[in-house]
Design a protein around this motif. Structure first.
Motif, PDB file in Angstrom:
ATOM      1  N   MET A 120       0.760  -1.067  -0.025  1.00 46.85           N
ATOM      2  CA  MET A 120      -0.029  -0.005   0.052  1.00 46.85           C
ATOM      3  C   MET A 120       0.835   1.181   0.165  1.00 46.85           C
ATOM      4  O   MET A 120       1.641   1.346   0.958  1.00 46.85           O
ATOM      5  CB  MET A 120      -0.893  -0.108   1.229  1.00 46.85           C
ATOM      6  CG  MET A 120      -1.662   1.135   1.419  1.00 46.85           C
ATOM      7  SD  MET A 120      -2.884   1.293   3.075  1.00 46.85           S
ATOM      8  CE  MET A 120      -3.869   0.543   2.471  1.00 46.85           C
ATOM      9  N   LYS A 121       0.693   1.987  -0.973  1.00 44.76           N
ATOM     10  CA  LYS A 121       1.361   3.270  -1.097  1.00 44.76           C
ATOM     11  C   LYS A 121       0.971   4.393  -0.108  1.00 44.76           C
ATOM     12  O   LYS A 121      -0.493   4.571   0.095  1.00 44.76           O
ATOM     13  CB  LYS A 121       1.334   3.868  -2.345  1.00 44.76           C
ATOM     14  CG  LYS A 121       1.917   5.218  -2.706  1.00 44.76           C
ATOM     15  CD  LYS A 121       3.426   4.831  -3.342  1.00 44.76           C
ATOM     16  CE  LYS A 121       4.073   6.121  -4.071  1.00 44.76           C
ATOM     17  NZ  LYS A 121       5.170   6.425  -3.707  1.00 44.76           N
ATOM     18  N   ILE A 122       1.684   5.184   0.627  1.00 42.85           N
ATOM     19  CA  ILE A 122       1.216   6.002   1.564  1.00 42.85           C
ATOM     20  C   ILE A 122       2.111   7.575   1.348  1.00 42.85           C
ATOM     21  O   ILE A 122       3.157   7.061   0.997  1.00 42.85           O
ATOM     22  CB  ILE A 122       1.552   5.190   3.065  1.00 42.85           C
ATOM     23  CG1 ILE A 122       0.887   6.233   4.133  1.00 42.85           C
ATOM     24  CG2 ILE A 122       2.952   5.286   3.252  1.00 42.85           C
ATOM     25  CD1 ILE A 122       0.762   6.036   5.612  1.00 42.85           C
ATOM     26  N   THR A 123       1.155   8.501   1.360  1.00 43.33           N
ATOM     27  CA  THR A 123       1.716   9.746   1.175  1.00 43.33           C
ATOM     28  C   THR A 123       2.641  10.296   2.442  1.00 43.33           C
ATOM     29  O   THR A 123       2.334   9.745   3.324  1.00 43.33           O
ATOM     30  CB  THR A 123       0.793  10.903   1.046  1.00 43.33           C
ATOM     31  OG1 THR A 123      -0.365  10.665   2.049  1.00 43.33           O
ATOM     32  CG2 THR A 123       0.017  10.402  -0.277  1.00 43.33           C
ATOM     33  N   ARG A 124       3.264  11.098   2.149  1.00 37.23           N
ATOM     34  CA  ARG A 124       4.381  11.783   3.242  1.00 37.23           C
ATOM     35  C   ARG A 124       3.233  12.339   4.394  1.00 37.23           C
ATOM     36  O   ARG A 124       3.753  12.311   5.578  1.00 37.23           O
ATOM     37  CB  ARG A 124       5.103  12.980   2.936  1.00 37.23           C
ATOM     38  CG  ARG A 124       6.471  12.473   2.513  1.00 37.23           C
ATOM     39  CD  ARG A 124       7.372  13.478   2.160  1.00 37.23           C
ATOM     40  NE  ARG A 124       7.995  13.027   0.860  1.00 37.23           N
ATOM     41  CZ  ARG A 124       8.497  14.128   0.260  1.00 37.23           C
ATOM     42  NH1 ARG A 124       8.453  15.457   0.271  1.00 37.23           N
ATOM     43  NH2 ARG A 124       9.065  13.560  -1.229  1.00 37.23           N
ATOM     44  N   GLN A 125       2.141  13.172   3.856  1.00 33.55           N
ATOM     45  CA  GLN A 125       1.233  13.760   4.902  1.00 33.55           C
ATOM     46  C   GLN A 125       0.618  12.621   5.603  1.00 33.55           C
ATOM     47  O   GLN A 125       0.532  12.792   6.876  1.00 33.55           O
ATOM     48  CB  GLN A 125       0.094  14.504   3.955  1.00 33.55           C
ATOM     49  CG  GLN A 125      -0.623  15.192   5.040  1.00 33.55           C
ATOM     50  CD  GLN A 125      -1.868  15.987   4.158  1.00 33.55           C
ATOM     51  OE1 GLN A 125      -1.901  15.947   2.995  1.00 33.55           O
ATOM     52  NE2 GLN A 125      -2.574  16.733   4.757  1.00 33.55           N
TER      53      GLN A 125
ATOM     54  N   SER B 288      -4.991   4.816   4.986  1.00 28.87           N
ATOM     55  CA  SER B 288      -3.476   4.758   5.016  1.00 28.87           C
ATOM     56  C   SER B 288      -3.156   5.309   6.219  1.00 28.87           C
ATOM     57  O   SER B 288      -1.994   4.689   6.943  1.00 28.87           O
ATOM     58  CB  SER B 288      -2.874   5.656   3.854  1.00 28.87           C
ATOM     59  OG  SER B 288      -3.284   5.278   2.688  1.00 28.87           O
ATOM     60  N   ILE B 289      -3.658   6.213   6.895  1.00 29.44           N
ATOM     61  CA  ILE B 289      -3.207   6.808   8.197  1.00 29.44           C
ATOM     62  C   ILE B 289      -3.515   5.553   9.058  1.00 29.44           C
ATOM     63  O   ILE B 289      -2.461   5.378   9.909  1.00 29.44           O
ATOM     64  CB  ILE B 289      -3.828   7.830   8.608  1.00 29.44           C
ATOM     65  CG1 ILE B 289      -3.633   8.989   7.747  1.00 29.44           C
ATOM     66  CG2 ILE B 289      -3.485   8.286  10.130  1.00 29.44           C
ATOM     67  CD1 ILE B 289      -4.569  10.388   7.956  1.00 29.44           C
TER      68      ILE B 289
END
Length: 130
Positions: free
Chosen positions: A1-6, A46-47
């Motif tokens: 799962m790709k997760i953003t920096r934010q 994602s969080i």
């Protein structure tokens, strides 16, 4: 799962809120996860996934496991006390007797393993010779 920096930053910030002083508080973790799923901010799955990883890592680092080839007289209590004196209190303590060790003990703290068993020494010797 790709997760953003934010999402990573938000998960880390939520993870910091899960602590009561130095210790991870399961009640706070539950409340924070419930609030996350109630509010459903952008990228909340994602969080939540990253927060779960951080909590799982913390729990594993605060879990002490002792395996011995024969039953110890105090069920490992003195070893647990020494580990807690050095590394802080444990969230979980596990003691088991593993005859497959042949002799000695194996101590685990998270991903760190101290293996003083005869079976490990035999495996090391076999790898060296073979």
């Amino acid at each position: 799962m790709k997760i953003t920096r934010q999402a990573r930053r938000q998960a880390k910030a939520l993870f910091r809120l899960c602590f009561d002083g130095e210790a991870l508080d399961p009640g706070r973790v539950r409340r924070i996860v419930a609030a996350l799923f109630d509010q459903k901010p952008r990228g909340y799955l994602s969080i939540a996934h990253r927060l779960r990883q951080l909590v799982a890592h913390q729990v594993s680092e605060k879990t002490f496991s002792i395996e011995s080839a024969v039953p110890l007289p105090d069920q490992g209590a003195s070893l647990f006390a020494a580990l807690e004196a050095r590394y802080g209190s444990a969230l979980d303590k596990r003691y088991s007797v593993q005859p497959a060790l042949i002799g000695g003990i194996r101590i685990r703290k998270g991903s760190t393993v101290w293996d003083g068993s005869i079976s490990q020494k035999l495996q090391t010797l076999e790898a060296t010779i073979g």
